[in-house]
Design a protein around this motif. Sequence first.
Motif, PDB file in Angstrom:
ATOM      1  N   SER A 237       0.806  -1.218   0.000  1.00 53.36           N
ATOM      2  CA  SER A 237       0.000   0.000   0.000  1.00 53.36           C
ATOM      3  C   SER A 237       0.839   1.269   0.000  1.00 53.36           C
ATOM      4  O   SER A 237       2.011   1.272   0.404  1.00 53.36           O
ATOM      5  CB  SER A 237      -0.911   0.017   1.226  1.00 53.36           C
ATOM      6  N   ALA A 238       0.223   2.357  -0.429  1.00 58.21           N
ATOM      7  CA  ALA A 238       0.878   3.663  -0.387  1.00 58.21           C
ATOM      8  C   ALA A 238       1.192   4.058   1.053  1.00 58.21           C
ATOM      9  O   ALA A 238       2.255   4.621   1.342  1.00 58.21           O
ATOM     10  CB  ALA A 238      -0.015   4.717  -1.046  1.00 58.21           C
ATOM     11  N   ARG A 239       0.308   3.760   1.953  1.00 66.60           N
ATOM     12  CA  ARG A 239       0.496   4.109   3.362  1.00 66.60           C
ATOM     13  C   ARG A 239       1.714   3.403   3.945  1.00 66.60           C
ATOM     14  O   ARG A 239       2.380   3.929   4.838  1.00 66.60           O
ATOM     15  CB  ARG A 239      -0.772   3.735   4.150  1.00 66.60           C
ATOM     16  N   GLY A 240       2.022   2.206   3.430  1.00 68.34           N
ATOM     17  CA  GLY A 240       3.162   1.451   3.925  1.00 68.34           C
ATOM     18  C   GLY A 240       4.422   1.658   3.107  1.00 68.34           C
ATOM     19  O   GLY A 240       5.404   0.926   3.270  1.00 68.34           O
ATOM     20  N   GLY A 241       4.400   2.652   2.205  1.00 68.44           N
ATOM     21  CA  GLY A 241       5.566   2.945   1.396  1.00 68.44           C
ATOM     22  C   GLY A 241       5.655   2.113   0.126  1.00 68.44           C
ATOM     23  O   GLY A 241       6.710   2.074  -0.522  1.00 68.44           O
ATOM     24  N   GLY A 242       4.567   1.476  -0.250  1.00 64.95           N
ATOM     25  CA  GLY A 242       4.547   0.641  -1.436  1.00 64.95           C
ATOM     26  C   GLY A 242       4.086   1.380  -2.675  1.00 64.95           C
ATOM     27  O   GLY A 242       4.641   2.420  -3.028  1.00 64.95           O
ATOM     28  N   LEU A 243       3.048   0.875  -3.301  1.00 62.95           N
ATOM     29  CA  LEU A 243       2.567   1.436  -4.560  1.00 62.95           C
ATOM     30  C   LEU A 243       1.735   2.695  -4.310  1.00 62.95           C
ATOM     31  O   LEU A 243       0.837   2.688  -3.453  1.00 62.95           O
ATOM     32  CB  LEU A 243       1.716   0.397  -5.303  1.00 62.95           C
ATOM     33  N   PRO A 244       1.984   3.760  -5.060  1.00 62.41           N
ATOM     34  CA  PRO A 244       1.188   4.983  -4.879  1.00 62.41           C
ATOM     35  C   PRO A 244      -0.265   4.763  -5.287  1.00 62.41           C
ATOM     36  O   PRO A 244      -0.557   3.937  -6.156  1.00 62.41           O
ATOM     37  CB  PRO A 244       1.881   5.984  -5.813  1.00 62.41           C
ATOM     38  N   THR A 245      -1.162   5.483  -4.640  1.00 61.40           N
ATOM     39  CA  THR A 245      -2.609   5.475  -4.916  1.00 61.40           C
ATOM     40  C   THR A 245      -3.261   4.111  -4.682  1.00 61.40           C
ATOM     41  O   THR A 245      -4.326   3.820  -5.224  1.00 61.40           O
ATOM     42  CB  THR A 245      -2.940   5.969  -6.347  1.00 61.40           C
ATOM     43  N   VAL A 246      -2.624   3.277  -3.853  1.00 65.22           N
ATOM     44  CA  VAL A 246      -3.191   1.957  -3.538  1.00 65.22           C
ATOM     45  C   VAL A 246      -3.474   1.872  -2.045  1.00 65.22           C
ATOM     46  O   VAL A 246      -2.608   2.171  -1.221  1.00 65.22           O
ATOM     47  CB  VAL A 246      -2.240   0.822  -3.952  1.00 65.22           C
ATOM     48  N   GLN A 247      -4.696   1.469  -1.700  1.00 67.98           N
ATOM     49  CA  GLN A 247      -5.069   1.201  -0.311  1.00 67.98           C
ATOM     50  C   GLN A 247      -5.396  -0.281  -0.175  1.00 67.98           C
ATOM     51  O   GLN A 247      -6.030  -0.853  -1.057  1.00 67.98           O
ATOM     52  CB  GLN A 247      -6.268   2.052   0.108  1.00 67.98           C
ATOM     53  N   THR A 248      -4.984  -0.899   0.922  1.00 63.07           N
ATOM     54  CA  THR A 248      -5.168  -2.344   1.076  1.00 63.07           C
ATOM     55  C   THR A 248      -5.680  -2.692   2.468  1.00 63.07           C
ATOM     56  O   THR A 248      -5.527  -1.928   3.423  1.00 63.07           O
ATOM     57  CB  THR A 248      -3.847  -3.090   0.856  1.00 63.07           C
ATOM     58  N   LEU A 249      -6.256  -3.882   2.545  1.00 65.38           N
ATOM     59  CA  LEU A 249      -6.754  -4.423   3.803  1.00 65.38           C
ATOM     60  C   LEU A 249      -6.713  -5.939   3.686  1.00 65.38           C
ATOM     61  O   LEU A 249      -7.172  -6.487   2.680  1.00 65.38           O
ATOM     62  CB  LEU A 249      -8.184  -3.936   4.050  1.00 65.38           C
ATOM     63  N   ALA A 250      -6.144  -6.622   4.662  1.00 69.02           N
ATOM     64  CA  ALA A 250      -6.091  -8.085   4.651  1.00 69.02           C
ATOM     65  C   ALA A 250      -7.223  -8.643   5.502  1.00 69.02           C
ATOM     66  O   ALA A 250      -7.345  -8.298   6.682  1.00 69.02           O
ATOM     67  CB  ALA A 250      -4.743  -8.569   5.172  1.00 69.02           C
ATOM     68  N   LEU A 251      -8.040  -9.512   4.906  1.00 65.82           N
ATOM     69  CA  LEU A 251      -9.222 -10.042   5.582  1.00 65.82           C
ATOM     70  C   LEU A 251      -9.303 -11.553   5.412  1.00 65.82           C
ATOM     71  O   LEU A 251      -9.059 -12.089   4.321  1.00 65.82           O
ATOM     72  CB  LEU A 251     -10.488  -9.408   5.011  1.00 65.82           C
ATOM     73  N   VAL A 252      -9.668 -12.244   6.486  1.00 59.22           N
ATOM     74  CA  VAL A 252      -9.896 -13.687   6.417  1.00 59.22           C
ATOM     75  C   VAL A 252     -11.005 -13.961   5.414  1.00 59.22           C
ATOM     76  O   VAL A 252     -12.037 -13.288   5.412  1.00 59.22           O
ATOM     77  CB  VAL A 252     -10.298 -14.224   7.808  1.00 59.22           C
ATOM     78  N   HIS A 253     -10.775 -14.978   4.568  1.00 60.11           N
ATOM     79  CA  HIS A 253     -11.779 -15.295   3.545  1.00 60.11           C
ATOM     80  C   HIS A 253     -11.904 -16.806   3.424  1.00 60.11           C
ATOM     81  O   HIS A 253     -11.153 -17.449   2.694  1.00 60.11           O
ATOM     82  CB  HIS A 253     -11.394 -14.676   2.200  1.00 60.11           C
ATOM     83  N   GLY A 254     -12.850 -17.369   4.162  1.00 58.76           N
ATOM     84  CA  GLY A 254     -13.021 -18.815   4.160  1.00 58.76           C
ATOM     85  C   GLY A 254     -12.044 -19.491   5.100  1.00 58.76           C
ATOM     86  O   GLY A 254     -11.408 -18.858   5.951  1.00 58.76           O
ATOM     87  N   ASP A 255     -11.907 -20.833   4.935  1.00 54.42           N
ATOM     88  CA  ASP A 255     -11.104 -21.622   5.872  1.00 54.42           C
ATOM     89  C   ASP A 255      -9.633 -21.713   5.496  1.00 54.42           C
ATOM     90  O   ASP A 255      -8.811 -22.133   6.316  1.00 54.42           O
ATOM     91  CB  ASP A 255     -11.672 -23.049   5.953  1.00 54.42           C
ATOM     92  N   ASP A 256      -9.277 -21.349   4.247  1.00 50.59           N
ATOM     93  CA  ASP A 256      -7.896 -21.596   3.829  1.00 50.59           C
ATOM     94  C   ASP A 256      -7.203 -20.408   3.160  1.00 50.59           C
ATOM     95  O   ASP A 256      -6.124 -20.549   2.603  1.00 50.59           O
ATOM     96  CB  ASP A 256      -7.853 -22.798   2.873  1.00 50.59           C
ATOM     97  N   SER A 257      -7.823 -19.237   3.191  1.00 50.73           N
ATOM     98  CA  SER A 257      -7.186 -18.104   2.524  1.00 50.73           C
ATOM     99  C   SER A 257      -7.443 -16.796   3.257  1.00 50.73           C
ATOM    100  O   SER A 257      -8.388 -16.668   4.042  1.00 50.73           O
ATOM    101  CB  SER A 257      -7.672 -17.983   1.077  1.00 50.73           C
ATOM    102  N   THR A 258      -6.589 -15.838   2.969  1.00 45.97           N
ATOM    103  CA  THR A 258      -6.752 -14.466   3.440  1.00 45.97           C
ATOM    104  C   THR A 258      -6.662 -13.579   2.211  1.00 45.97           C
ATOM    105  O   THR A 258      -5.718 -13.703   1.429  1.00 45.97           O
ATOM    106  CB  THR A 258      -5.638 -14.092   4.441  1.00 45.97           C
ATOM    107  N   GLU A 259      -7.644 -12.710   2.016  1.00 49.79           N
ATOM    108  CA  GLU A 259      -7.642 -11.847   0.840  1.00 49.79           C
ATOM    109  C   GLU A 259      -7.027 -10.491   1.162  1.00 49.79           C
ATOM    110  O   GLU A 259      -7.255  -9.942   2.243  1.00 49.79           O
ATOM    111  CB  GLU A 259      -9.065 -11.635   0.305  1.00 49.79           C
ATOM    112  N   ILE A 260      -6.277  -9.984   0.195  1.00 46.53           N
ATOM    113  CA  ILE A 260      -5.853  -8.589   0.263  1.00 46.53           C
ATOM    114  C   ILE A 260      -6.827  -7.813  -0.608  1.00 46.53           C
ATOM    115  O   ILE A 260      -6.820  -7.940  -1.830  1.00 46.53           O
ATOM    116  CB  ILE A 260      -4.401  -8.407  -0.233  1.00 46.53           C
ATOM    117  N   THR A 261      -7.708  -7.067   0.044  1.00 48.18           N
ATOM    118  CA  THR A 261      -8.689  -6.269  -0.688  1.00 48.18           C
ATOM    119  C   THR A 261      -8.072  -4.905  -0.979  1.00 48.18           C
ATOM    120  O   THR A 261      -7.485  -4.286  -0.085  1.00 48.18           O
ATOM    121  CB  THR A 261      -9.990  -6.106   0.107  1.00 48.18           C
ATOM    122  N   CYS A 262      -8.202  -4.465  -2.219  1.00 52.26           N
ATOM    123  CA  CYS A 262      -7.465  -3.279  -2.657  1.00 52.26           C
ATOM    124  C   CYS A 262      -8.381  -2.252  -3.302  1.00 52.26           C
ATOM    125  O   CYS A 262      -9.290  -2.601  -4.057  1.00 52.26           O
ATOM    126  CB  CYS A 262      -6.392  -3.665  -3.676  1.00 52.26           C
TER     127      CYS A 262
END
Length: 314
Positions: A237-262
């Motif tokens: 994310s931009a906030r973490g010094g990564g890609l500009p104009t990108v906001q991210t959030l990591a969320l549990v998604h089901g029993d075997d994955s975590t999604e990075i929603t952007c």
Amino acid sequence: MESSRETKAKKIMKDSKIICCKLYISESRNTSALEAIERASRIDPEAVIVNKFQDRAYNRVRYTLVSYVVHDVSAGITYSPMRQTLLSMVEAAFAAINLETHSGAHPRIGVVDHIGFHPLAHATLEDAAQLAKLVASDIGNGLQVPVFLYEAAHPNGKALDEIRRELGYYRPNHMGNQWAGWDFPEILPERPDVGPAYVTRARGITVIGASPWVDTYNVPVMSTDVPTVRRIARMVSARGGGLPTVQTLALVHGDDSTEITCMLLDPSTVGADRLQSQVELIAAEEGLEVEKGYFTDISQDMMLERYTKLVSSG
């Protein structure tokens, strides 16, 4: 031979300013509630749902609506069929959903959690902002639900993520990675932009704003190591010094994955392909597998195409 509906649809597309609205509601598992909301949307054939995205794990649905807006500067009047359609859908959502009994893997602070307006075709950001403020008044003053405005609808252009941080939106309150019930003060510490300072626990708060087009893109990481995936999300994310104009959030998604929603705030600067590559690169360093991401909504061109067809068909 062209029908009168087709002629009218073409005239709307040619002469009118077109607005897209994304309505996020905290529910996706209750079929009867969604059916009631969708029935409520059918009050005007010139304001239509062009797409629906629902996610059971997140317990959240997004309706994408399109209609035209007319803004008469001299008379100070803004009109759109979407305004009454949205009010009808919001009233149906409040009647069918109680936030106190809601739970899911996606953050939320209200039954009608977020309403975002984006200009399409000939519309301007100011057109979208004017409509956003009218809808905010309908919900805040009319239905007595606190409303916070953001970006072009806010007097100082306050960002959506800033408002959410102030309200504690990103902090899970149930089982470490889930959001459940109402977990905020009933008397808000900060006065909302529209509506009462007192919160009804069953309805919560609504955030409404207007902004240029935003792409929403989710990247599945095949891991339940949520802290690690959150670290990857921040690095991207931009906030973490990564890609500009990108906001991210990591969320549990089901029993075997975590999604990075952007949220891609400027897709012409940083698009989904670049984001996908960056997530894969960082995840590989952690030994994690990443699946191909997906857009959660259709393109602007497809929205206009569907809108024309739906208005033509009545």
